[in-house]
Design an enzyme around this catalytic site. Structure first.
Site, PDB file in Angstrom:
ATOM      1  N   THR A   8       0.841  -1.194   0.000  1.00 47.57           N
ATOM      2  CA  THR A   8       0.000   0.000   0.000  1.00 47.57           C
ATOM      3  C   THR A   8       0.879   1.249   0.000  1.00 47.57           C
ATOM      4  O   THR A   8       1.962   1.239   0.578  1.00 47.57           O
ATOM      5  CB  THR A   8      -0.950   0.048   1.222  1.00 47.57           C
ATOM      6  OG1 THR A   8      -1.727   1.242   1.147  1.00 47.57           O
ATOM      7  CG2 THR A   8      -0.226   0.019   2.543  1.00 47.57           C
ATOM      8  N   ASN A  10      -0.688   4.033   1.020  1.00 46.82           N
ATOM      9  CA  ASN A  10      -1.420   4.846   1.992  1.00 46.82           C
ATOM     10  C   ASN A  10      -0.659   4.792   3.330  1.00 46.82           C
ATOM     11  O   ASN A  10      -0.487   3.720   3.920  1.00 46.82           O
ATOM     12  CB  ASN A  10      -2.837   4.269   2.127  1.00 46.82           C
ATOM     13  CG  ASN A  10      -3.686   5.034   3.101  1.00 46.82           C
ATOM     14  OD1 ASN A  10      -3.306   5.249   4.240  1.00 46.82           O
ATOM     15  ND2 ASN A  10      -4.861   5.440   2.642  1.00 46.82           N
ATOM     16  N   LYS A  13      -2.605   3.306   6.373  1.00 49.67           N
ATOM     17  CA  LYS A  13      -2.753   1.844   6.305  1.00 49.67           C
ATOM     18  C   LYS A  13      -1.416   1.158   6.567  1.00 49.67           C
ATOM     19  O   LYS A  13      -1.354   0.149   7.252  1.00 49.67           O
ATOM     20  CB  LYS A  13      -3.206   1.439   4.898  1.00 49.67           C
ATOM     21  CG  LYS A  13      -4.633   1.713   4.580  1.00 49.67           C
ATOM     22  CD  LYS A  13      -4.879   1.135   3.209  1.00 49.67           C
ATOM     23  CE  LYS A  13      -6.195   1.466   2.627  1.00 49.67           C
ATOM     24  NZ  LYS A  13      -6.351   0.861   1.305  1.00 49.67           N
ATOM     25  N   ASP A  68      -7.886  -3.618   0.893  1.00 49.29           N
ATOM     26  CA  ASP A  68      -8.800  -2.679   0.267  1.00 49.29           C
ATOM     27  C   ASP A  68      -9.860  -2.398   1.318  1.00 49.29           C
ATOM     28  O   ASP A  68     -10.395  -3.319   1.942  1.00 49.29           O
ATOM     29  CB  ASP A  68      -9.434  -3.224  -1.008  1.00 49.29           C
ATOM     30  CG  ASP A  68     -10.041  -2.072  -1.815  1.00 49.29           C
ATOM     31  OD1 ASP A  68      -9.279  -1.179  -2.220  1.00 49.29           O
ATOM     32  OD2 ASP A  68     -11.263  -2.035  -2.013  1.00 49.29           O
TER      33      ASP A  68
HETATM   34  P1  IMP Z   1      -8.246   2.044  -0.953  1.00 48.64           P
HETATM   35  O1  IMP Z   1      -8.416   0.772  -0.154  1.00 48.64           O
HETATM   36  O2  IMP Z   1      -6.842   2.258  -1.367  1.00 48.64           O
HETATM   37  O3  IMP Z   1      -9.244   2.131  -2.043  1.00 48.64           O
HETATM   38  O4  IMP Z   1      -8.513   3.253   0.031  1.00 48.64           O
HETATM   39  C1  IMP Z   1      -9.465   3.142   1.028  1.00 48.64           C
HETATM   40  C2  IMP Z   1      -9.813   4.488   1.561  1.00 48.64           C
HETATM   41  O5  IMP Z   1     -10.794   4.267   2.579  1.00 48.64           O
HETATM   42  C3  IMP Z   1      -8.676   5.203   2.262  1.00 48.64           C
HETATM   43  O6  IMP Z   1      -7.987   6.074   1.440  1.00 48.64           O
HETATM   44  C4  IMP Z   1      -9.435   5.953   3.347  1.00 48.64           C
HETATM   45  O7  IMP Z   1      -9.973   7.087   2.800  1.00 48.64           O
HETATM   46  C5  IMP Z   1     -10.579   5.068   3.679  1.00 48.64           C
HETATM   47  N1  IMP Z   1     -10.231   4.268   4.842  1.00 48.64           N
HETATM   48  C6  IMP Z   1      -9.898   2.962   4.866  1.00 48.64           C
HETATM   49  N2  IMP Z   1      -9.594   2.584   6.110  1.00 48.64           N
HETATM   50  C7  IMP Z   1      -9.728   3.692   6.870  1.00 48.64           C
HETATM   51  C8  IMP Z   1      -9.532   3.932   8.269  1.00 48.64           C
HETATM   52  O8  IMP Z   1      -9.141   3.078   9.068  1.00 48.64           O
HETATM   53  N3  IMP Z   1      -9.778   5.186   8.662  1.00 48.64           N
HETATM   54  C9  IMP Z   1     -10.192   6.161   7.843  1.00 48.64           C
HETATM   55  N4  IMP Z   1     -10.380   6.009   6.546  1.00 48.64           N
HETATM   56  C10 IMP Z   1     -10.142   4.758   6.063  1.00 48.64           C
END
Ligand code: IMP
Length: 191
Positions: A8, A10, A13, A68
């Site tokens: 990831t 992020n 995460k 995800d």
């Molecule tokens: P993706 O899984 O990369 O599509 O991104 C999931 C999105 O969901 C993240 O960028 C956050 O905006 C949101 N998200 C997922 N988990 C959390 C969390 O634990 N807290 C706050 N937002 C979350």
């Protein structure tokens, strides 16, 4: 497991998953390997978690874990859901996306919401595990707290009176959707 690629980009995460994986395991970021993120073309959390793990696994032989996740709001037809990150892009920032959600929610009676996380672990070419974790809660009436990331400041888990954004990081990490998914993973494999 000596090393694991935490698939990831992020930061929130990455931090949470790094804390959950055993201290003895070296955590590698895709940034170090200069790998970008794949496009999320799946229609479900599960499909996207698998898609990401498979993509990152092409670049390495070590185990890969990808997540995800997203916020599903009942009265918004479970949106933003798999589009959680994309809504932040669409509206300009997470803050703007949260403001948009709060505005939409002002006309709704049902504020219930669920944070969902699918974790996909690829150990080797033969073994892949995928698990789902959820945490139920509700959408707050305003943006509260500066801790955490993403939609944390508008989500109040059912067992608490404060948002994830107001909660101490180590407390949130031990009760959120990623933790729930990770607990399931740990029942299947030592990680
Ligand atoms: P993706 O899984 O990369 O599509 O991104 C999931 C999105 O969901 C993240 O960028 C956050 O905006 C949101 N998200 C997922 N988990 C959390 C969390 O634990 N807290 C706050 N937002 C979350």
């Amino acid at each position: 497991m000596k090393k694991i690629l935490i698939g990831t980009h992020n930061v929130g995460k990455f931090r949470e998953l790094s804390i959950l994986v055993s201290k003895k395991t070296k955590k590698i970021s895709p940034k170090i390997l200069k790998i970008k993120s794949p496009e999320e073309t799946g229609k479900t959390f599960n499909a996207n978690a698998m898609l990401k793990a498979k993509y990152f696994a092409k670049f390495t032989d070590i185990p890969v874990i990808s997540d995800d996740s997203g916020l599903c709001i009942k009265s918004l037809n479970n949106r933003p859901g798999i589009y959680s990150a994309r809504w932040a892009k669409k509206y300009g920032s997470f803050n703007k996306a949260m403001k948009f959600i709060l505005k939409k929610m002002s006309k709704k009676n049902d504020r219930s919401a669920t944070f969902v996380c699918c974790l996909a672990l690829i150990l080797d070419r033969k073994k892949t595990i995928c698990v789902t974790g959820k945490v139920k809660g509700s959408i707050s009436y305003s943006i509260k707290g500066k801790k955490g990331f993403g939609y944390d400041p508008i989500f109040i888990p059912n067992t608490k009176l404060i948002t994830f954004g107001q909660m101490q990081k180590n407390k949130k990490i031990k009760m959120d959707h990623r933790y729930m998914a990770f607990k399931k993973l740990k029942k299947k494999i030592k990680i």
